[in-house]
Design a protein around this motif. Structure first.
Motif, PDB file in Angstrom:
ATOM      1  N   PRO A   1       0.513 -10.182  19.730  1.00 34.27           N
ATOM      2  CA  PRO A   1       0.894  -9.012  20.525  1.00 34.27           C
ATOM      3  C   PRO A   1       1.291  -7.870  19.594  1.00 34.27           C
ATOM      4  O   PRO A   1       1.960  -8.100  18.582  1.00 34.27           O
ATOM      5  CB  PRO A   1       2.113  -9.516  21.311  1.00 34.27           C
ATOM      6  CG  PRO A   1       2.702 -10.580  20.450  1.00 34.27           C
ATOM      7  CD  PRO A   1       1.584 -11.191  19.659  1.00 34.27           C
ATOM      8  N   THR A   2       0.880  -6.659  19.935  1.00 34.87           N
ATOM      9  CA  THR A   2       1.259  -5.529  19.076  1.00 34.87           C
ATOM     10  C   THR A   2       1.769  -4.347  19.895  1.00 34.87           C
ATOM     11  O   THR A   2       1.242  -4.017  20.951  1.00 34.87           O
ATOM     12  CB  THR A   2       0.065  -5.012  18.227  1.00 34.87           C
ATOM     13  OG1 THR A   2      -0.998  -4.610  19.095  1.00 34.87           O
ATOM     14  CG2 THR A   2      -0.432  -6.044  17.254  1.00 34.87           C
TER      15      THR A   2
ATOM     16  N   ASP B   1      -0.403  -2.863  23.718  1.00 37.07           N
ATOM     17  CA  ASP B   1       0.046  -2.179  24.936  1.00 37.07           C
ATOM     18  C   ASP B   1       0.012  -0.669  24.767  1.00 37.07           C
ATOM     19  O   ASP B   1       1.025   0.021  24.919  1.00 37.07           O
ATOM     20  CB  ASP B   1       1.450  -2.668  25.342  1.00 37.07           C
ATOM     21  CG  ASP B   1       1.404  -4.099  25.872  1.00 37.07           C
ATOM     22  OD1 ASP B   1       0.296  -4.657  25.983  1.00 37.07           O
ATOM     23  OD2 ASP B   1       2.477  -4.658  26.174  1.00 37.07           O
TER      24      ASP B   1
ATOM     25  N   GLY C   1       5.224  -5.370  27.574  1.00 37.50           N
ATOM     26  CA  GLY C   1       5.842  -6.690  27.745  1.00 37.50           C
ATOM     27  C   GLY C   1       5.289  -7.686  26.747  1.00 37.50           C
ATOM     28  O   GLY C   1       4.086  -7.927  26.715  1.00 37.50           O
TER      29      GLY C   1
ATOM     30  N   ALA D   1       3.152  -9.533  14.680  1.00 39.06           N
ATOM     31  CA  ALA D   1       2.278  -8.726  13.833  1.00 39.06           C
ATOM     32  C   ALA D   1       3.002  -8.115  12.638  1.00 39.06           C
ATOM     33  O   ALA D   1       2.375  -7.505  11.781  1.00 39.06           O
ATOM     34  CB  ALA D   1       1.665  -7.606  14.665  1.00 39.06           C
ATOM     35  N   ASP D   2       4.336  -8.264  12.588  1.00 47.25           N
ATOM     36  CA  ASP D   2       5.091  -7.492  11.595  1.00 47.25           C
ATOM     37  C   ASP D   2       5.346  -8.240  10.287  1.00 47.25           C
ATOM     38  O   ASP D   2       6.162  -7.817   9.480  1.00 47.25           O
ATOM     39  CB  ASP D   2       6.419  -7.013  12.197  1.00 47.25           C
ATOM     40  CG  ASP D   2       7.254  -8.175  12.727  1.00 47.25           C
ATOM     41  OD1 ASP D   2       6.797  -9.331  12.617  1.00 47.25           O
ATOM     42  OD2 ASP D   2       8.353  -7.924  13.255  1.00 47.25           O
TER      43      ASP D   2
ATOM     44  N   ARG E   1      13.071 -21.723  12.884  1.00 46.98           N
ATOM     45  CA  ARG E   1      14.023 -21.038  11.996  1.00 46.98           C
ATOM     46  C   ARG E   1      15.274 -21.852  11.777  1.00 46.98           C
ATOM     47  O   ARG E   1      16.119 -21.472  10.975  1.00 46.98           O
ATOM     48  CB  ARG E   1      14.419 -19.690  12.627  1.00 46.98           C
ATOM     49  CG  ARG E   1      13.303 -18.695  12.725  1.00 46.98           C
ATOM     50  CD  ARG E   1      13.688 -17.546  13.632  1.00 46.98           C
ATOM     51  NE  ARG E   1      13.846 -18.001  15.004  1.00 46.98           N
ATOM     52  CZ  ARG E   1      14.414 -17.278  15.973  1.00 46.98           C
ATOM     53  NH1 ARG E   1      14.892 -16.089  15.714  1.00 46.98           N
ATOM     54  NH2 ARG E   1      14.526 -17.770  17.194  1.00 46.98           N
TER      55      ARG E   1
ATOM     56  N   LEU F   1      13.351 -20.575  21.021  1.00 48.98           N
ATOM     57  CA  LEU F   1      13.057 -19.157  21.223  1.00 48.98           C
ATOM     58  C   LEU F   1      12.175 -18.597  20.112  1.00 48.98           C
ATOM     59  O   LEU F   1      12.054 -17.383  19.942  1.00 48.98           O
ATOM     60  CB  LEU F   1      14.360 -18.356  21.324  1.00 48.98           C
ATOM     61  CG  LEU F   1      15.350 -18.891  22.362  1.00 48.98           C
ATOM     62  CD1 LEU F   1      16.647 -18.109  22.329  1.00 48.98           C
ATOM     63  CD2 LEU F   1      14.744 -18.865  23.757  1.00 48.98           C
TER      64      LEU F   1
ATOM     65  N   PHE G   1      11.868 -17.027   8.111  1.00 49.91           N
ATOM     66  CA  PHE G   1      11.671 -15.843   8.948  1.00 49.91           C
ATOM     67  C   PHE G   1      12.026 -14.630   8.094  1.00 49.91           C
ATOM     68  O   PHE G   1      13.189 -14.364   7.823  1.00 49.91           O
ATOM     69  CB  PHE G   1      12.570 -15.959  10.187  1.00 49.91           C
ATOM     70  CG  PHE G   1      12.396 -14.847  11.188  1.00 49.91           C
ATOM     71  CD1 PHE G   1      11.317 -14.832  12.048  1.00 49.91           C
ATOM     72  CD2 PHE G   1      13.325 -13.821  11.269  1.00 49.91           C
ATOM     73  CE1 PHE G   1      11.167 -13.807  12.984  1.00 49.91           C
ATOM     74  CE2 PHE G   1      13.180 -12.795  12.203  1.00 49.91           C
ATOM     75  CZ  PHE G   1      12.099 -12.792  13.058  1.00 49.91           C
TER      76      PHE G   1
HETATM   77  N1  GDD Z   1       1.784  -6.085  23.318  1.00 48.03           N
HETATM   78  C1  GDD Z   1       3.094  -5.950  23.099  1.00 48.03           C
HETATM   79  N2  GDD Z   1       3.855  -5.336  24.048  1.00 48.03           N
HETATM   80  N3  GDD Z   1       3.637  -6.380  21.934  1.00 48.03           N
HETATM   81  C2  GDD Z   1       4.955  -6.206  21.746  1.00 48.03           C
HETATM   82  C3  GDD Z   1       5.794  -5.590  22.681  1.00 48.03           C
HETATM   83  C4  GDD Z   1       5.204  -5.134  23.907  1.00 48.03           C
HETATM   84  O1  GDD Z   1       5.841  -4.580  24.803  1.00 48.03           O
HETATM   85  N4  GDD Z   1       7.064  -5.566  22.181  1.00 48.03           N
HETATM   86  C5  GDD Z   1       7.001  -6.149  20.965  1.00 48.03           C
HETATM   87  N5  GDD Z   1       5.733  -6.527  20.690  1.00 48.03           N
HETATM   88  C6  GDD Z   1       5.216  -7.190  19.487  1.00 48.03           C
HETATM   89  C7  GDD Z   1       5.552  -6.500  18.199  1.00 48.03           C
HETATM   90  O2  GDD Z   1       4.604  -5.512  17.867  1.00 48.03           O
HETATM   91  C8  GDD Z   1       5.576  -7.669  17.225  1.00 48.03           C
HETATM   92  O3  GDD Z   1       4.270  -8.004  16.819  1.00 48.03           O
HETATM   93  C9  GDD Z   1       6.136  -8.791  18.072  1.00 48.03           C
HETATM   94  O4  GDD Z   1       5.849  -8.444  19.418  1.00 48.03           O
HETATM   95  C10 GDD Z   1       7.644  -9.003  17.881  1.00 48.03           C
HETATM   96  O5  GDD Z   1       8.312  -7.798  18.119  1.00 48.03           O
HETATM   97  P1  GDD Z   1       9.551  -7.305  17.222  1.00 48.03           P
HETATM   98  O6  GDD Z   1       9.969  -5.989  17.702  1.00 48.03           O
HETATM   99  O7  GDD Z   1       9.224  -7.460  15.800  1.00 48.03           O
HETATM  100  O8  GDD Z   1      10.636  -8.336  17.717  1.00 48.03           O
HETATM  101  P2  GDD Z   1      11.665  -9.265  16.960  1.00 48.03           P
HETATM  102  O9  GDD Z   1      11.414  -9.340  15.510  1.00 48.03           O
HETATM  103  O10 GDD Z   1      13.012  -8.896  17.392  1.00 48.03           O
HETATM  104  O11 GDD Z   1      11.375 -10.626  17.739  1.00 48.03           O
HETATM  105  C11 GDD Z   1      10.645 -11.598  17.221  1.00 48.03           C
HETATM  106  O12 GDD Z   1      11.520 -12.533  16.677  1.00 48.03           O
HETATM  107  C12 GDD Z   1      12.160 -13.359  17.571  1.00 48.03           C
HETATM  108  C13 GDD Z   1      13.037 -14.283  16.815  1.00 48.03           C
HETATM  109  O13 GDD Z   1      14.222 -13.656  16.518  1.00 48.03           O
HETATM  110  C14 GDD Z   1       9.703 -12.205  18.269  1.00 48.03           C
HETATM  111  O14 GDD Z   1       8.784 -13.026  17.597  1.00 48.03           O
HETATM  112  C15 GDD Z   1      10.344 -13.091  19.200  1.00 48.03           C
HETATM  113  O15 GDD Z   1       9.349 -13.737  19.980  1.00 48.03           O
HETATM  114  C16 GDD Z   1      11.133 -14.080  18.400  1.00 48.03           C
HETATM  115  O16 GDD Z   1      11.763 -14.950  19.257  1.00 48.03           O
END
Ligand code: GDD
Ligand code: MN
Length: 229
Positions: free
Chosen positions: A11-12, A42, A70, A92-93, A118, A157, A200
């Motif tokens: 997802p991006t 999105d 979402g 994706a990050d 993690r 999670l 992570f």
């Molecule tokens: N398509 C889509 N739509 N992608 C999204 C959206 C959205 O609304 N919001 C975020 N993403 C994508 C981001 O581009 C990224 O690739 C990924 O989802 C995670 O988003 P981050 O903003 O980097 O979230 P994070 O680092 O806080 O959360 C991640 O870490 C968590 C663990 O702490 C996610 O992987 C969670 O699933 C994970 O639980």
């Protein structure tokens, strides 16, 4: 395309700066494997979707463009379009190291679901600041309080996992908020789950998208999963 061995769903939202490195590293580490990458974007204002289309000329990428937002629902749309029997999900990050996919793939041979975790030995949450470490622990404790059946799982999670398609076949996923793995663990059809450790890391470029609304969505998700089934 013949049927790929692995469908990788990413997802991006505004990940333009991370996408080229991500795709390159995935391609290098999966060179022996026939895979398809499904990027679910999105309508990112930074034009991640357009960049993904460009990368699709060189790599085995399918791009899904959505108008709504979402994270969990983007992943479910990815699942719907996946051609393989094995479904892997990652961010994706670059907080999820692409080089770990191959370990998930090896492990899933003998089980239904493998979680990159993690919170087991040899894992680390280097990429989380203190606030996120605390909220992550609280979120996990709530999940375990609501769902005793998943208490043995240390990272319910996680956003980085691989599963056999059968686990979610014919299961209606509501996909509220961020945490699709929790819904899969609660509703999915599986016998065995394993976790493997990873680090992570820190977000490479761009900004985190986890907003306050997602904390509320998480609570909503817990209640709906528990009481509205
Ligand atoms: N398509 C889509 N739509 N992608 C999204 C959206 C959205 O609304 N919001 C975020 N993403 C994508 C981001 O581009 C990224 O690739 C990924 O989802 C995670 O988003 P981050 O903003 O980097 O979230 P994070 O680092 O806080 O959360 C991640 O870490 C968590 C663990 O702490 C996610 O992987 C969670 O699933 C994970 O639980
Ligand atoms: Mn992130």
């Amino acid at each position: 395309m013949t049927k790929p061995k692995l469908s990788l769903i990413i997802p991006t939202y505004n990940e333009r700066e991370n996408l080229p490195e991500l795709v390159r590293r995935i391609h290098t580490s999966l060179k022996e494997i026939e895979y398809q990458l499904i990027i679910v974007d999105d309508n990112s204002p930074d034009e991640t979707g357009i960049l993904a289309e460009k990368l699709a000329k060189k790599y085995p990428i399918m791009v899904i463009h959505r108008k709504k937002r979402g994270l969990a629902s983007a992943i479910v749309d990815g699942f719907r379009n996946a051609k393989s029997e094995l479904l892997c999900v990652m961010d994706a990050d670059l907080q999820h190291p692409p080089e770990k996919i191959i370990d998930l793939l090896k492990k899933v041979k003998n089980v239904d679901l493998v979680i990159a975790s993690r919170y087991i030995n040899r894992s680390s949450v280097k990429g989380l600041n203190l606030w996120r470490r605390i909220t992550s622990e609280i979120a996990k404790a709530l999940a375990q309080a609501f769902f005793p059946s998943i208490r043995r799982i240390k990272d319910p999670l996680s956003g980085f996992f691989i599963l056999k398609k059968n686990v979610i076949n014919k299961i209606e996923l509501k996909a509220i908020g961020y945490k699709i793995l929790l819904e899969i663990l609660v509703k999915g059809r599986y016998k065995n789950v394993v976790e493997i450790p990873y680090i992570f890391g820190k977000r490479k470029m761009g900004k985190n998208k986890l907003s306050f609304v997602e904390y509320l969505n998480y609570l909503k998700c817990l209640f709906i999963l528990k009481f509205n089934r």
